[in-house]
Design an enzyme around this catalytic site. Structure first.
Site, PDB file in Angstrom:
ATOM      1  N   ASN A 232      56.648  35.418  56.340  1.00 57.35           N
ATOM      2  CA  ASN A 232      56.264  34.107  56.868  1.00 57.35           C
ATOM      3  C   ASN A 232      54.755  33.941  56.714  1.00 57.35           C
ATOM      4  O   ASN A 232      54.084  34.847  56.217  1.00 57.35           O
ATOM      5  CB  ASN A 232      56.706  33.963  58.331  1.00 57.35           C
ATOM      6  CG  ASN A 232      56.102  35.057  59.193  1.00 57.35           C
ATOM      7  OD1 ASN A 232      54.894  35.108  59.393  1.00 57.35           O
ATOM      8  ND2 ASN A 232      56.940  35.979  59.668  1.00 57.35           N
ATOM      9  N   ASP A 301      63.136  37.784  61.734  1.00 56.85           N
ATOM     10  CA  ASP A 301      64.337  38.001  62.542  1.00 56.85           C
ATOM     11  C   ASP A 301      65.449  38.688  61.748  1.00 56.85           C
ATOM     12  O   ASP A 301      66.324  39.313  62.326  1.00 56.85           O
ATOM     13  CB  ASP A 301      64.839  36.658  63.098  1.00 56.85           C
ATOM     14  CG  ASP A 301      63.915  36.144  64.191  1.00 56.85           C
ATOM     15  OD1 ASP A 301      63.419  36.979  64.981  1.00 56.85           O
ATOM     16  OD2 ASP A 301      63.655  34.925  64.249  1.00 56.85           O
ATOM     17  N   PRO A 327      65.744  44.420  64.908  1.00 52.70           N
ATOM     18  CA  PRO A 327      65.634  44.694  66.342  1.00 52.70           C
ATOM     19  C   PRO A 327      64.566  43.798  66.972  1.00 52.70           C
ATOM     20  O   PRO A 327      63.577  43.466  66.316  1.00 52.70           O
ATOM     21  CB  PRO A 327      65.196  46.160  66.396  1.00 52.70           C
ATOM     22  CG  PRO A 327      64.681  46.485  65.037  1.00 52.70           C
ATOM     23  CD  PRO A 327      65.352  45.552  64.079  1.00 52.70           C
ATOM     24  N   ASP A 328      64.788  43.390  68.212  1.00 53.47           N
ATOM     25  CA  ASP A 328      63.789  42.586  68.928  1.00 53.47           C
ATOM     26  C   ASP A 328      62.826  43.547  69.624  1.00 53.47           C
ATOM     27  O   ASP A 328      63.170  44.182  70.629  1.00 53.47           O
ATOM     28  CB  ASP A 328      64.477  41.661  69.939  1.00 53.47           C
ATOM     29  CG  ASP A 328      63.506  40.639  70.495  1.00 53.47           C
ATOM     30  OD1 ASP A 328      62.367  41.027  70.841  1.00 53.47           O
ATOM     31  OD2 ASP A 328      63.863  39.454  70.561  1.00 53.47           O
ATOM     32  N   ILE A 329      61.622  43.644  69.086  1.00 55.31           N
ATOM     33  CA  ILE A 329      60.648  44.646  69.548  1.00 55.31           C
ATOM     34  C   ILE A 329      60.200  44.352  70.978  1.00 55.31           C
ATOM     35  O   ILE A 329      60.153  45.232  71.834  1.00 55.31           O
ATOM     36  CB  ILE A 329      59.437  44.677  68.588  1.00 55.31           C
ATOM     37  CG1 ILE A 329      59.925  45.032  67.170  1.00 55.31           C
ATOM     38  CG2 ILE A 329      58.382  45.652  69.061  1.00 55.31           C
ATOM     39  CD1 ILE A 329      58.891  44.847  66.079  1.00 55.31           C
ATOM     40  N   PHE A 345      54.757  35.878  72.692  1.00 57.76           N
ATOM     41  CA  PHE A 345      54.367  34.600  72.102  1.00 57.76           C
ATOM     42  C   PHE A 345      55.647  33.889  71.684  1.00 57.76           C
ATOM     43  O   PHE A 345      56.671  34.542  71.448  1.00 57.76           O
ATOM     44  CB  PHE A 345      53.476  34.816  70.870  1.00 57.76           C
ATOM     45  CG  PHE A 345      52.014  34.820  71.197  1.00 57.76           C
ATOM     46  CD1 PHE A 345      51.451  35.864  71.908  1.00 57.76           C
ATOM     47  CD2 PHE A 345      51.186  33.773  70.788  1.00 57.76           C
ATOM     48  CE1 PHE A 345      50.102  35.880  72.213  1.00 57.76           C
ATOM     49  CE2 PHE A 345      49.831  33.767  71.080  1.00 57.76           C
ATOM     50  CZ  PHE A 345      49.283  34.819  71.798  1.00 57.76           C
ATOM     51  N   LYS A 363      63.900  37.181  77.386  1.00 57.87           N
ATOM     52  CA  LYS A 363      63.252  38.466  77.115  1.00 57.87           C
ATOM     53  C   LYS A 363      62.765  39.137  78.408  1.00 57.87           C
ATOM     54  O   LYS A 363      62.198  40.237  78.374  1.00 57.87           O
ATOM     55  CB  LYS A 363      62.096  38.284  76.133  1.00 57.87           C
ATOM     56  CG  LYS A 363      62.550  37.634  74.816  1.00 57.87           C
ATOM     57  CD  LYS A 363      61.756  38.061  73.604  1.00 57.87           C
ATOM     58  CE  LYS A 363      62.232  37.276  72.387  1.00 57.87           C
ATOM     59  NZ  LYS A 363      61.874  37.843  71.115  1.00 57.87           N
TER      60      LYS A 363
HETATM   61  O1  PMT Z   1      48.959  34.920  62.729  1.00 62.72           O
HETATM   62  P1  PMT Z   1      48.431  33.495  62.853  1.00 62.72           P
HETATM   63  O2  PMT Z   1      48.353  32.799  61.540  1.00 62.72           O
HETATM   64  O3  PMT Z   1      47.150  33.466  63.627  1.00 62.72           O
HETATM   65  O4  PMT Z   1      49.512  32.668  63.693  1.00 62.72           O
HETATM   66  C1  PMT Z   1      49.727  32.973  65.036  1.00 62.72           C
HETATM   67  C2  PMT Z   1      51.195  32.883  65.429  1.00 62.72           C
HETATM   68  C3  PMT Z   1      51.709  31.461  65.262  1.00 62.72           C
HETATM   69  C4  PMT Z   1      52.055  33.810  64.547  1.00 62.72           C
HETATM   70  C5  PMT Z   1      51.273  33.350  66.921  1.00 62.72           C
HETATM   71  O5  PMT Z   1      50.497  32.523  67.717  1.00 62.72           O
HETATM   72  C6  PMT Z   1      52.697  33.386  67.426  1.00 62.72           C
HETATM   73  O6  PMT Z   1      53.232  32.398  67.904  1.00 62.72           O
HETATM   74  N1  PMT Z   1      53.351  34.566  67.347  1.00 62.72           N
HETATM   75  C7  PMT Z   1      54.767  34.749  67.643  1.00 62.72           C
HETATM   76  C8  PMT Z   1      55.576  34.279  66.464  1.00 62.72           C
HETATM   77  C9  PMT Z   1      57.045  34.488  66.655  1.00 62.72           C
HETATM   78  O7  PMT Z   1      57.620  35.196  65.885  1.00 62.72           O
HETATM   79  O8  PMT Z   1      57.563  33.919  67.662  1.00 62.72           O
HETATM   80  P2  PMT Z   1      59.138  34.076  68.040  1.00 62.72           P
HETATM   81  O9  PMT Z   1      59.377  32.924  68.900  1.00 62.72           O
HETATM   82  O10 PMT Z   1      59.983  34.233  66.837  1.00 62.72           O
HETATM   83  O11 PMT Z   1      59.200  35.444  68.835  1.00 62.72           O
HETATM   84  C10 PMT Z   1      58.997  35.512  70.242  1.00 62.72           C
HETATM   85  C11 PMT Z   1      58.323  36.795  70.637  1.00 62.72           C
HETATM   86  O12 PMT Z   1      59.186  37.911  70.338  1.00 62.72           O
HETATM   87  C12 PMT Z   1      57.030  37.068  69.954  1.00 62.72           C
HETATM   88  O13 PMT Z   1      56.180  37.688  70.889  1.00 62.72           O
HETATM   89  C13 PMT Z   1      57.395  38.050  68.843  1.00 62.72           C
HETATM   90  O14 PMT Z   1      56.304  38.933  68.532  1.00 62.72           O
HETATM   91  C14 PMT Z   1      58.529  38.806  69.475  1.00 62.72           C
HETATM   92  N2  PMT Z   1      59.554  39.289  68.517  1.00 62.72           N
HETATM   93  C15 PMT Z   1      60.291  38.410  67.792  1.00 62.72           C
HETATM   94  C16 PMT Z   1      61.278  38.888  66.956  1.00 62.72           C
HETATM   95  C17 PMT Z   1      61.508  40.275  66.859  1.00 62.72           C
HETATM   96  N3  PMT Z   1      62.440  40.773  66.066  1.00 62.72           N
HETATM   97  N4  PMT Z   1      60.757  41.107  67.583  1.00 62.72           N
HETATM   98  C18 PMT Z   1      59.786  40.638  68.418  1.00 62.72           C
HETATM   99  O15 PMT Z   1      59.111  41.431  69.074  1.00 62.72           O
END
Ligand code: PMT
Length: 421
Positions: A232, A301, A327-329, A345, A363
C-alpha cells in the site's frame, strides 16, 4: 528522515545556532540541516574565527538566512545582538570552544555572538568541543560550573578521537545527538492539541522518561512472485514521527519498520521487516518487554496463499490469486495476558467515526487514532481523531510530528492514569 520531508513553512520554534572557531564547526552544518528538517527555524551567528573553518555562505545556503557575523553591520540599526535573540526560543552554541565558554562565563560581549548571548532573554545551550587538556583544565571546568549555575544547558562533550590526534574527553556530540537534545529541549505539543507552556523539561521530568515503547510503521509487502507483490502507499512518515516524538519525551524506542524510503530515526532501535508475517514475528519477540505499543503500520490484511519463487509467466486466460488473511498484530498484542498500553490507528476511506469506534471495540484497545486514508497516507500533514473511554478528541490538521507529539502526550496521560489505578 528523508530529504523529501524538508519543508520551509512558518517554523513552530526558532533557534540561533552560534558557531565558534573549532574544527567541529563542520558538524554545525549537519546540525542546522537536521533541525530545519524537523521544522525548526535556524538563524546562524558565527564568530570571525568560525568563518575560518566553515563559510557563512555555506550556512546561509543551508538555512536560507544571511549569517550574523559582524557586530558593526548597519542592518538592524547595529542592534542585531538584541533583535535576533528576541525572535529565538533558544541559543545553541555548537561548537562552543574553551575561549568562547570563558567569555560567556565572564559576561564578555566583544563580538556579535557573545553580545547576543549576554543580551538574550531565552535559554542558552552549549555543545563544548576542545582538546581534552583544555576541557580538563580547572579554568574551563570553573567556567562550565559557572555557566551551569547561570542556568545554561551543557550538551556533552563526549570522549573519543580528537582532531589533534589525542584521545579523550572534549569531542563534540555528533550532529544527530545534538539535534535530538535540542528537539527534546524545545519540546512542543500538549494534551490533545494544547501546547505546553514550558518547553524546557529536564530528562527526569519528560513525560515518557525511561518508558519502553514499541512502534510499527510503514507498509508491509506480501510477495506474489519473485518480482510482484501486494502493498500500500504508506510512507512511514506518521510512524517515524511517533518514534521521534517518543524519543523527545525520553522513551526507549524500538521501531519495527516495513519498507520505507526514510532514514532510520537516530536514537531508536530499528528492526527492518518486509511482510506482515515478519512484522508479526518481530513484534511477538518484543511486545512482552514493552510498556506501550503503538501500531501505526499499514499492515496488509491478506497475503498470497502460494507465492511463487519464480516470476509468474503471462498467459492468455484469467489468473486467480488465492489470498489468506494475515495475523492481526495489534489484536495479538492487546490480547496478551499482560499487554502493554496499546494505541492503534485506523485508516478509513469513509464513515470514519463509525468504523474507528468499532475497530477500537473489536481490538479491545484503550486508545485509537483515526484518520482518513486518502488524506493521510503519504502526506506530510494529517488530521487525527482520538478515540478513548472519554470519547473523541480532534487534533486539527497539522504536520505529522506535531500530531505525533500531541498523540503521545495524550497516551502518556492515559498510561499514567492506568498505572495509578
Ligand atoms: O505512513 P504514512 O504515509 O505516514 O501514513 C500514515 C497512515 C495512514 C498509514 C497511518 O496514519 C495509519 O492510519 N495507520 C494504520 C493503517 C491501517 O492499516 O489501519 P487499519 O484500519 O487497517 O488497521 C487498524 C490497526 O490495526 C492499525 O493500528 C494497524 O497497524 C493494525 N493492524 C492491522 C492489520 C493487521 N494485520 N495487523 C495490525 O496490527
Amino acid at each position: 528522515m528523508g530529504q523529501s520531508q524538508t519543508k520551509r513553512t512558518v517554523p513552530e520554534k526558532r533557534i540561533i545556532l552560534g558557531v565558534t572557531g573549532g574544527i567541529a564547526a563542520y558538524k554545525a552544518a549537519e546540525l542546522a540541516r537536521l533541525l530545519i528538517q524537523q521544522g525548526i527555524g535556524v538563524q546562524v551567528a558565527m564568530t570571525e574565527a568560525a568563518t575560518r573553518f566553515i563559510t557563512p555562505l555555506a550556512m546561509q545556503a543551508l538555512t536560507g538566512h544571511p549569517v550574523l557575523v559582524n557586530q558593526w553591520d548597519a542592518a538592524d540599526n547595529g542592534m542585531a545582538h538584541i533583535g535576533a535573540s528576541r525572535a529565538a526560543d533558544a541559543i545553541v552554541i555548537a561548537p562552543a570552544t574553551a575561549d568562547f565558554i570563558a567569555k560567556l562565563a565572564h559576561g564578555l560581549a566583544g563580538d556579535l555572538l557573545s553580545a547576543l548571548c549576554l543580551a538574550r532573554d531565552c535559554p542558552l545551550l552549549l555543545a563544548p568541543a576542545m582538546n581534552k587538556q583544555m576541557w580538563e583544565n580547572p579554568a574551563t571546568q570553573r567556567n562550565i560550573a559557572q555557566l551551569l549555575a547561570d542556568s545554561a544547558t551543557v550538551l556533552g562533550p563526549c570522549s573519543g578521537a580528537q582532531a589533534c590526534g589525542e584521545e579523550g574527553m572534549g569531542r563534540m556530540l555528533e550532529a544527530e545527538e545534538l539535534a535530538r537534545e535540542v528537539m527534546a529541549f524545545l519540546q512542543v505539543g500538549g494534551p490533545v492539541g494544547e501546547r505546553s507552556p514550558t518547553p524546557t523539561l529536564p530528562p527526569e521530568r519528560r513525560e515518557l522518561n525511561g518508558v519502553k515503547i514499541l512502534v510499527t510503521a510503514g507498509p508491509t509487502y506480501e510477495a506474489i512472485d519473485a518480482v510482484r507483490g501486494i502493498t500500500n502507499r504508506s510512507s512511514g512518515k506518521m510512524g517515524y514521527a511517533v518514534v521521534q516524538a517518543a524519543l523527545e519525551m525520553g522513551a526507549e524506542v524500538t521501531l519495527v519498520s516495513g519498507p520505507t524510503a526514510l532514514d532510520k530515526p537516530p536514537g531508536a532501535r530499528t528492526v527492518d521487516v518486509t511482510s506482515a508475517a515478519e512484522m508479526f514475528e518481530a513484534v511477538k519477540q518484543r511486545a512482552a518487554d514493552a510498556d506501550i505499543f503503538v501500531g501505526v503500520a499499514a499492515v496488509a490484511d491478506y497475503r498470497a496463499a502460494q507465492p511463487s519463487t519464480q516470476k509468474i509467466k503471462k498467459g492468455d486466460g484469467k489468473l486467480t490469486l488465492e489470498l489468506l488473511p494475515n495475523p492481526d498484530i495489534l489484536a495479538y498484542v492487546a490480547g496478551l495476558p499482560k499487554p502493554p498500553f496499546c494505541v492503534g490507528f485506523a485508516a478509513e476511506s469513509e464513515k470514519l467515526h463509525e468504523h474507528a469506534a468499532a475497530k477500537r471495540a473489536a481490538k479491545k484497545i484503550p486508545l485509537l487514532a483515526a484518520n482518513l486514508a486518502q488524506q493521510a497516507i503519504g502526506a506530510d500533514e494529517n488530521e487525527l481523531i482520538l478515540f478513548d473511554d472519554a470519547g473523541e478528541h480532534l487534533l486539527p490538521r497539522a504536520d505529522k510530528l506535531a500530531q505525533a507529539r500531541a498523540l503521545l502526550r495524550h497516551t502518556a496521560k492515559l498510561y499514567r492514569q492506568g498505572n495509578l489505578r
